[in-house]
Motif scaffolding. Structure first.
Motif, mmCIF file in Angstrom:
data_model
loop_
_atom_site.group_PDB
_atom_site.id
_atom_site.type_symbol
_atom_site.label_atom_id
_atom_site.label_comp_id
_atom_site.label_asym_id
_atom_site.label_seq_id
_atom_site.Cartn_x
_atom_site.Cartn_y
_atom_site.Cartn_z
ATOM 1 N N LEU A 107 1.082 -1.149 0.229
ATOM 2 C CA LEU A 107 -0.266 -0.400 -0.144
ATOM 3 C C LEU A 107 0.189 1.727 -0.110
ATOM 4 C CD1 LEU A 107 -2.598 -1.035 2.367
ATOM 5 C CD2 LEU A 107 -3.677 -0.126 0.162
ATOM 6 N N GLU A 108 1.946 1.373 0.804
ATOM 7 C CA GLU A 108 3.381 2.669 0.816
ATOM 8 C C GLU A 108 2.991 2.425 -0.316
ATOM 9 O OE1 GLU A 108 4.981 2.889 5.474
ATOM 10 O OE2 GLU A 108 5.378 0.916 3.906
ATOM 11 N N ASP A 109 3.795 1.428 -1.629
ATOM 12 C CA ASP A 109 4.349 1.952 -2.485
ATOM 13 C C ASP A 109 2.860 2.098 -3.456
ATOM 14 O OD1 ASP A 109 6.843 0.663 -1.241
ATOM 15 O OD2 ASP A 109 6.761 -1.147 -2.382
ATOM 16 N N LEU A 110 1.907 1.438 -3.578
ATOM 17 C CA LEU A 110 0.845 1.947 -4.541
ATOM 18 C C LEU A 110 0.710 3.571 -4.425
ATOM 19 C CD1 LEU A 110 -0.826 -1.320 -5.062
ATOM 20 C CD2 LEU A 110 0.627 -0.077 -6.613
ATOM 21 N N LEU A 111 0.521 3.696 -2.798
ATOM 22 C CA LEU A 111 -0.456 4.265 -2.622
ATOM 23 C C LEU A 111 1.318 5.869 -2.909
ATOM 24 C CD1 LEU A 111 -2.923 3.707 -0.616
ATOM 25 C CD2 LEU A 111 -3.295 4.270 -2.620
ATOM 26 N N GLY A 112 2.352 5.925 -2.026
ATOM 27 C CA GLY A 112 3.229 6.928 -2.562
ATOM 28 C C GLY A 112 3.427 7.412 -0.625
ATOM 29 N N ILE A 113 2.424 7.219 0.397
ATOM 30 C CA ILE A 113 2.549 7.739 1.129
ATOM 31 C C ILE A 113 2.732 6.490 2.441
ATOM 32 C CG2 ILE A 113 0.445 9.318 0.983
ATOM 33 C CD1 ILE A 113 -1.330 7.346 2.258
ATOM 34 N N THR A 114 2.505 7.092 4.034
ATOM 35 C CA THR A 114 3.322 6.569 5.134
ATOM 36 C C THR A 114 2.186 5.902 6.127
ATOM 37 O OG1 THR A 114 4.979 4.651 6.320
ATOM 38 C CG2 THR A 114 4.910 7.379 5.366
ATOM 39 N N ASN A 115 1.883 5.959 7.060
ATOM 40 C CA ASN A 115 0.969 5.357 7.942
ATOM 41 C C ASN A 115 1.082 7.225 8.351
ATOM 42 O OD1 ASN A 115 -0.368 3.943 9.501
ATOM 43 N ND2 ASN A 115 1.146 4.634 11.273
ATOM 44 N N GLY A 116 -0.189 7.026 8.956
ATOM 45 C CA GLY A 116 -0.554 8.344 9.418
ATOM 46 C C GLY A 116 -0.311 9.517 8.165
ATOM 47 N N GLN A 117 -0.422 9.609 6.420
ATOM 48 C CA GLN A 117 -1.186 9.982 5.915
ATOM 49 C C GLN A 117 -2.094 9.939 4.325
ATOM 50 O OE1 GLN A 117 3.466 10.220 3.738
ATOM 51 N NE2 GLN A 117 4.187 11.511 5.268
ATOM 52 N N THR A 119 -3.079 10.612 0.739
ATOM 53 C CA THR A 119 -2.382 11.201 -0.467
ATOM 54 C C THR A 119 -2.687 13.195 -1.210
ATOM 55 O OG1 THR A 119 -4.807 10.344 -1.472
ATOM 56 C CG2 THR A 119 -2.482 8.518 -1.356
ATOM 57 N N SER A 120 -2.069 13.064 -1.934
ATOM 58 C CA SER A 120 -2.076 14.402 -2.015
ATOM 59 C C SER A 120 -4.199 15.052 -2.906
ATOM 60 C CB SER A 120 -0.978 14.539 -3.780
ATOM 61 O OG SER A 120 -1.043 14.106 -4.578
ATOM 62 N N ASP A 121 -4.271 13.786 -3.832
ATOM 63 C CA ASP A 121 -5.131 13.876 -4.048
ATOM 64 C C ASP A 121 -6.919 14.561 -2.621
ATOM 65 O OD1 ASP A 121 -5.416 11.147 -3.454
ATOM 66 O OD2 ASP A 121 -6.369 11.112 -6.306
ATOM 67 N N GLY A 122 -6.215 13.499 -2.081
ATOM 68 C CA GLY A 122 -7.198 13.078 -0.796
ATOM 69 C C GLY A 122 -8.322 12.097 -0.783
ATOM 70 N N LYS A 123 -7.327 11.315 -1.680
ATOM 71 C CA LYS A 123 -8.632 9.910 -1.622
ATOM 72 C C LYS A 123 -8.732 9.219 -0.658
ATOM 73 C CE LYS A 123 -10.379 9.108 -5.899
ATOM 74 N NZ LYS A 123 -10.317 8.837 -7.714
ATOM 75 N N PHE A 124 -6.774 9.099 -0.824
ATOM 76 C CA PHE A 124 -6.587 7.522 0.153
ATOM 77 C C PHE A 124 -5.844 8.003 1.497
ATOM 78 C CE2 PHE A 124 -6.990 5.687 -3.459
ATOM 79 C CZ PHE A 124 -7.991 4.550 -3.274
ATOM 80 N N SER A 125 -5.934 7.894 2.791
ATOM 81 C CA SER A 125 -4.703 7.706 3.745
ATOM 82 C C SER A 125 -4.959 5.951 4.783
ATOM 83 C CB SER A 125 -5.858 9.040 4.940
ATOM 84 O OG SER A 125 -7.275 7.710 6.014
ATOM 85 N N LEU A 126 -3.937 6.689 4.744
ATOM 86 C CA LEU A 126 -3.410 5.283 5.546
ATOM 87 C C LEU A 126 -3.072 5.490 7.041
ATOM 88 C CD1 LEU A 126 -2.031 1.868 4.078
ATOM 89 C CD2 LEU A 126 -0.046 3.305 3.802
ATOM 90 N N ASP A 127 -3.126 3.990 7.814
ATOM 91 C CA ASP A 127 -3.098 3.801 9.526
ATOM 92 C C ASP A 127 -2.713 2.432 9.064
ATOM 93 O OD1 ASP A 127 -3.471 6.861 10.333
ATOM 94 O OD2 ASP A 127 -5.312 6.051 8.845
ATOM 95 N N SER A 128 -1.962 2.248 10.287
ATOM 96 C CA SER A 128 -2.171 0.631 11.180
ATOM 97 C C SER A 128 -2.991 0.770 12.324
ATOM 98 C CB SER A 128 -0.365 0.336 11.429
ATOM 99 O OG SER A 128 0.025 0.953 12.142
ATOM 100 N N CYS A 129 -3.435 -0.126 12.419
ATOM 101 C CA CYS A 129 -4.250 -0.751 13.604
ATOM 102 C C CYS A 129 -3.663 -1.427 14.323
ATOM 103 C CB CYS A 129 -4.872 -0.098 13.384
ATOM 104 S SG CYS A 129 -6.387 -1.943 12.808
ATOM 105 N N ARG A 130 -3.526 -2.133 15.317
ATOM 106 C CA ARG A 130 -3.241 -3.218 16.263
ATOM 107 C C ARG A 130 -4.499 -4.744 16.254
ATOM 108 N NH1 ARG A 130 1.347 -3.168 15.397
ATOM 109 N NH2 ARG A 130 2.069 -1.225 16.038
ATOM 110 N N CYS A 131 -5.692 -4.026 15.793
ATOM 111 C CA CYS A 131 -6.527 -5.606 15.922
ATOM 112 C C CYS A 131 -7.874 -4.702 15.818
ATOM 113 C CB CYS A 131 -6.695 -6.168 17.273
ATOM 114 S SG CYS A 131 -7.151 -7.682 17.082
ATOM 115 N N VAL A 132 -8.584 -5.627 14.383
ATOM 116 C CA VAL A 132 -9.709 -5.606 14.133
ATOM 117 C C VAL A 132 -10.963 -6.495 14.007
ATOM 118 C CG1 VAL A 132 -9.090 -3.424 12.020
ATOM 119 C CG2 VAL A 132 -9.658 -6.151 11.791
ATOM 120 N N GLY A 133 -10.218 -7.088 15.131
ATOM 121 C CA GLY A 133 -11.308 -8.222 15.647
ATOM 122 C C GLY A 133 -11.883 -9.479 14.748
ATOM 123 N N ALA A 134 -10.688 -9.191 13.512
ATOM 124 C CA ALA A 134 -11.200 -10.871 12.583
ATOM 125 C C ALA A 134 -9.857 -11.556 12.409
ATOM 126 C CB ALA A 134 -11.055 -9.971 11.334
#
Length: 164
Positions: A107-117, A119-134
């Motif tokens: 995801l970092e490579d494809l979107l050109g962003i990292t955790n907490g950032q 994209t310049s077009d405002g379309k995607f943000s990327l975050d890590s989390c510890r558990c989603v319960g799945a």
């Protein structure tokens, strides 16, 4: 609102400021007012940049350091704008041992962003989390409220294509 990788210039409107000032006036005298004020501010702006935190401090008399401490302690608060599509990758133990680190890197490579950032077009943000319960679906990522499980890095381009 468009967001960029980091250092996004704050672009609040006078309407947003008026709404926040009104909310502060209504809430500031109640016990434990800071949390509801911060929640309302994030509802109004979508995140809590330093300009908003400073306004809250000025209006309530609560030291900016305390406000910043609360906003950085609680994960519900964002200090950077979020994208229209908020991607969250689980890096908890079950997901991580099944390859979620590779998913995150793709995801970092494809979107050109990292955790907490964002994209310049405002379309995607990327975050890590510890558990989603799945854990049974590990590795897992979410885009807004949609869960994607049993992922490989090769799955990521076609998933992102649905949102472009």
């Amino acid at each position: 609102m468009a967001c960029k990788k980091q250092g996004v210039p704050f672009q609040g409107t006078s309407e947003q400021e008026a709404a926040l000032r009104q909310s502060i006036a209504e809430l500031k005298d109640m016990q434990g007012a800071l949390m509801p004020i911060l929640q309302k501010a994030q509802e109004i702006y979508g995140y809590l940049p330093i300009e908003v935190q400073t306004l809250i401090s000025d209006e309530t008399g609560i030291p900016l350091e305390k406000i910043y401490g609360v906003t950085t302690f609680y994960s519900q608060f964002a200090l950077q704008p979020k994208g229209r599509y908020q991607i969250s990758v689980c890096l908890g133990t079950a997901c991580y041992v099944k390859g979620s680190g590779d998913i995150f890197k793709k995801l970092e490579d494809l979107l050109g962003i990292t955790n907490g950032q964002c994209t310049s077009d405002g379309k995607f943000s990327l975050d890590s989390c510890r558990c989603v319960g799945a854990c049974g679906l590990a590795p897992v990522m979410m885009i807004n409220d949609e869960v994607y499980g049993r992922l490989t890095p090769d799955d990521i381009p076609s998933i992102l294509a649905k949102y472009k």
